[in-house]
Design an enzyme around this catalytic site. Structure first.
Site, PDB file in Angstrom:
ATOM      1  N   HIS A 129       0.873  -1.178   0.000  1.00  0.00           N
ATOM      2  CA  HIS A 129       0.000   0.000   0.000  1.00  0.00           C
ATOM      3  C   HIS A 129       0.914   1.233   0.000  1.00  0.00           C
ATOM      4  CE1 HIS A 129      -2.715   2.979   1.873  1.00  0.00           C
ATOM      5  NE2 HIS A 129      -3.714   2.200   1.480  1.00  0.00           N
ATOM      6  N   ASP A 206       3.296  -4.171   8.050  1.00  0.00           N
ATOM      7  CA  ASP A 206       2.034  -3.460   7.884  1.00  0.00           C
ATOM      8  C   ASP A 206       0.926  -4.484   8.092  1.00  0.00           C
ATOM      9  OD1 ASP A 206      -0.333  -2.506   6.864  1.00  0.00           O
ATOM     10  OD2 ASP A 206       0.547  -1.580   5.086  1.00  0.00           O
ATOM     11  N   GLN A 209      -4.202  -5.297   7.059  1.00  0.00           N
ATOM     12  CA  GLN A 209      -5.148  -6.292   6.534  1.00  0.00           C
ATOM     13  C   GLN A 209      -5.009  -7.653   7.200  1.00  0.00           C
ATOM     14  OE1 GLN A 209      -7.563  -5.376   4.720  1.00  0.00           O
ATOM     15  NE2 GLN A 209      -6.877  -3.463   3.802  1.00  0.00           N
ATOM     16  N   LYS A 232     -10.467  -1.022  10.436  1.00  0.00           N
ATOM     17  CA  LYS A 232     -10.575  -2.232   9.604  1.00  0.00           C
ATOM     18  C   LYS A 232     -10.883  -3.446  10.475  1.00  0.00           C
ATOM     19  CE  LYS A 232      -7.162  -0.438   6.298  1.00  0.00           C
ATOM     20  NZ  LYS A 232      -8.004   0.036   5.203  1.00  0.00           N
ATOM     21  N   CYS A 370      -4.897   2.377  -3.608  1.00  0.00           N
ATOM     22  CA  CYS A 370      -3.671   2.957  -3.017  1.00  0.00           C
ATOM     23  C   CYS A 370      -2.512   1.980  -3.115  1.00  0.00           C
ATOM     24  CB  CYS A 370      -3.885   3.371  -1.557  1.00  0.00           C
ATOM     25  SG  CYS A 370      -5.171   4.570  -1.353  1.00  0.00           S
TER      26      CYS A 370
HETATM   27  N1  C6P Z   1      -6.303   0.347   2.868  1.00  0.00           N
HETATM   28  C1  C6P Z   1      -8.119  -0.099   1.354  1.00  0.00           C
HETATM   29  O1  C6P Z   1      -9.248   0.107   0.899  1.00  0.00           O
HETATM   30  P1  C6P Z   1      -5.024   3.664   7.213  1.00  0.00           P
HETATM   31  O2  C6P Z   1      -5.704   4.454   6.145  1.00  0.00           O
HETATM   32  O3  C6P Z   1      -3.840   4.366   7.812  1.00  0.00           O
HETATM   33  O4  C6P Z   1      -5.973   3.126   8.243  1.00  0.00           O
HETATM   34  O5  C6P Z   1      -4.469   2.334   6.495  1.00  0.00           O
HETATM   35  C2  C6P Z   1      -3.599   2.441   5.407  1.00  0.00           C
HETATM   36  C3  C6P Z   1      -3.307   1.081   4.843  1.00  0.00           C
HETATM   37  C4  C6P Z   1      -2.040   0.565   5.014  1.00  0.00           C
HETATM   38  N2  C6P Z   1      -1.743  -0.674   4.585  1.00  0.00           N
HETATM   39  C5  C6P Z   1      -2.644  -1.459   3.989  1.00  0.00           C
HETATM   40  C6  C6P Z   1      -2.244  -2.838   3.561  1.00  0.00           C
HETATM   41  C7  C6P Z   1      -3.940  -0.992   3.795  1.00  0.00           C
HETATM   42  O6  C6P Z   1      -4.835  -1.778   3.204  1.00  0.00           O
HETATM   43  C8  C6P Z   1      -4.278   0.322   4.217  1.00  0.00           C
HETATM   44  C9  C6P Z   1      -5.633   0.888   3.945  1.00  0.00           C
HETATM   45  C10 C6P Z   1      -7.639   0.750   2.514  1.00  0.00           C
HETATM   46  O7  C6P Z   1      -7.399  -0.984   0.920  1.00  0.00           O
HETATM   47  C11 C6P Z   1      -7.781   2.200   2.225  1.00  0.00           C
HETATM   48  S1  C6P Z   1      -6.743   2.758   0.920  1.00  0.00           S
END
Ligand code: C6P
Length: 413
Positions: A129, A206, A209, A232, A370
């Site tokens: 991401h 990270d 997910q 999430k 993203c």
């Molecule tokens: N992915 C998706 O629809 P935040 O926004 O900080 O809570 O998470 C960012 C982020 C970082 N790593 C991974 C693997 C992610 O999937 C995400 C967020 C969402 O896939 C929003 S773009």
């Protein structure tokens, strides 16, 4: 009594306990398959947040009055819950942040600046991401270090041969997602972390997910940092946690300056507070922490194992149904995966797919998610993505496929 997956899910009557699911979109009962973006919150999480707001809300770590003490207790209890949830040895290792993005930036700008100099390397994978690419790019351009890519294979796995080969004493940080938000690939963190450690690199995971879908044990993963977001995992947005090994956190400079992160301030010098407060400048998201803990309680009451088993079944069923559908392509076929499947429909732009599905009451995410390097790798601009959560069942897959057929007939594909 240990509940098997089916009993646990039936007993909780998932759909009934998540208020947002009790609505129609476009005249159809909502089917929510955008859990990788944000999950919907169960009533018990909303109730916990409301109850806290109504009776215990105040600022934390600042007052002797009753409300401040209650708020501080709830906030620190939430930290204990988060620590237990991911197998941290101490709640001192849990830093509350706004989410995964903030956690990764924090590590890049503190530990990263300490560990990385000109000529060193930071490795990230091609499936990251943007939140796990850009902070490292910024660090590399600031320090003169090199950002090295662990490449993808056609199946959507990481090319581990290239990874092992590329590691050297110049590698200072390896930053990888546990589960890809586009392909659902579950990366072999234990193996990758072991190799990284053998060259003295720190490992940043990270977990955006993975935390909601797999039972995570940061000690067993063998990483140094693990970041995840509450929104999430059935909790509120603007809230998340960074876990770091205590010795690394101790050695890191603070990230932001302000209230809470100091022990004493004078114009002749300032002393930092102890962990984890050194990294928590300013008033935090107090209700967010309470909501995050309530969401973890919700997940733990069902059990992470049944959740993982059930979501794996759903994912497999969804992939098979999509693959059986004419004109539909599924992106990647990784060896191990969780929760997420991305697909394309020949001749229909993903945004159009998303709109028709929405009119049919089926919420999916469309776009580049993203993760533009993955799109570039597969030579596509965008995909549609279905991602599963605890309240989904097989009927949701039928609704997804029906909606896809509607889109195909609408666009005469
Ligand atoms: N992915 C998706 O629809 P935040 O926004 O900080 O809570 O998470 C960012 C982020 C970082 N790593 C991974 C693997 C992610 O999937 C995400 C967020 C969402 O896939 C929003 S773009």
């Amino acid at each position: 009594m240990t509940l098997d997956a089916k009993t646990a899910f039936d007993a909780l009557r998932m759909r009934e306990i998540v208020p947002a699911l009790r609505q129609e979109i476009g005249g159809h009962p909502l089917v929510y398959l955008d859990n990788a973006a944000s999950t919907l919150r169960p009533q018990q999480v909303l109730d916990a947040q409301n109850a806290f707001e109504e009776s215990s809300y105040s600022n934390v770590h600042r007052g002797v009055h009753t409300l401040s003490q209650r708020a501080t207790q709830a906030f620190e209890d939430a930290r204990e819950t988060v620590a237990r949830f991911i197998g941290a040895t101490s709640s001192n290792e849990i830093v509350f942040v706004r989410g995964t993005t903030e956690a990764l930036n924090l590590v890049a700008q503190t530990h990263g600046r300490q560990a990385v100099s000109e000529g060193d390397q930071v490795m990230v994978s091609e499936m990251e991401h943007h939140s796990n690419i850009v902070p490292w790019q910024m660090l590399c351009s600031e320090t003169g270090a090199q950002l090295v890519k662990i490449p993808l294979t056609e199946s959507g796995d990481l090319d581990l041969d290239v990874y092992h080969e590329a590691l050297s004493e110049r590698t200072k940080i390896v930053a990888i997602s546990h589960v890809s938000n586009v392909l659902g690939t579950k990366n072999p963190i234990e193996e990758m972390a072991q190799s990284a450690r053998s060259v003295g690199a720190t490992v940043v995971v990270d977990g955006a997910q993975s935390a909601p879908h797999l039972g995570v044990d940061v000690e067993a993963l063998g990483c140094d940092f693990y970041a995840f977001s509450a929104h999430k995992l059935y909790g509120p947005s603007g809230m998340g946690a960074l876990w770091g090994k205590q010795d690394l956190l101790e050695a890191m400079p603070p990230w932001q300056g302000g209230g809470s992160m100091i022990r004493s301030v004078s114009f002749s010098g300032t002393e930092w507070n102890e962990l984890p407060y050194k990294f928590e400048a300013g008033t935090p998201n107090i209700t967010g922490a309470v909501g995050m803990a309530a969401a973890i309680d919700f997940l733990e009451a069902i059990g992470l194992e049944p959740i993982a088993a059930r979501e794996a079944e759903l994912l497999e069923a969804a992939r098979s149904a999509l693959l059986a559908e004419s004109s539909v392509q599924v992106l990647g076929d990784p060896k191990q995966r969780a929760s997420v499947v991305s697909f394309l429909i020949d001749g229909i732009h993903a945004h159009d797919v998303g709109q028709v599905l929405d009119q049919e009451g089926v919420a999916v995410r469309v776009g580049h998610h993203c993760a533009q390097p993955i799109m570039e790798f597969y030579g596509v601009a965008s995909t549609s993505r279905a991602s599963f959560g605890v309240y989904n069942d097989a009927s949701d897959i039928d609704r997804l496929i029906d909606a896809i057929r509607t889109a195909k007939s609408f666009f005469a594909v």
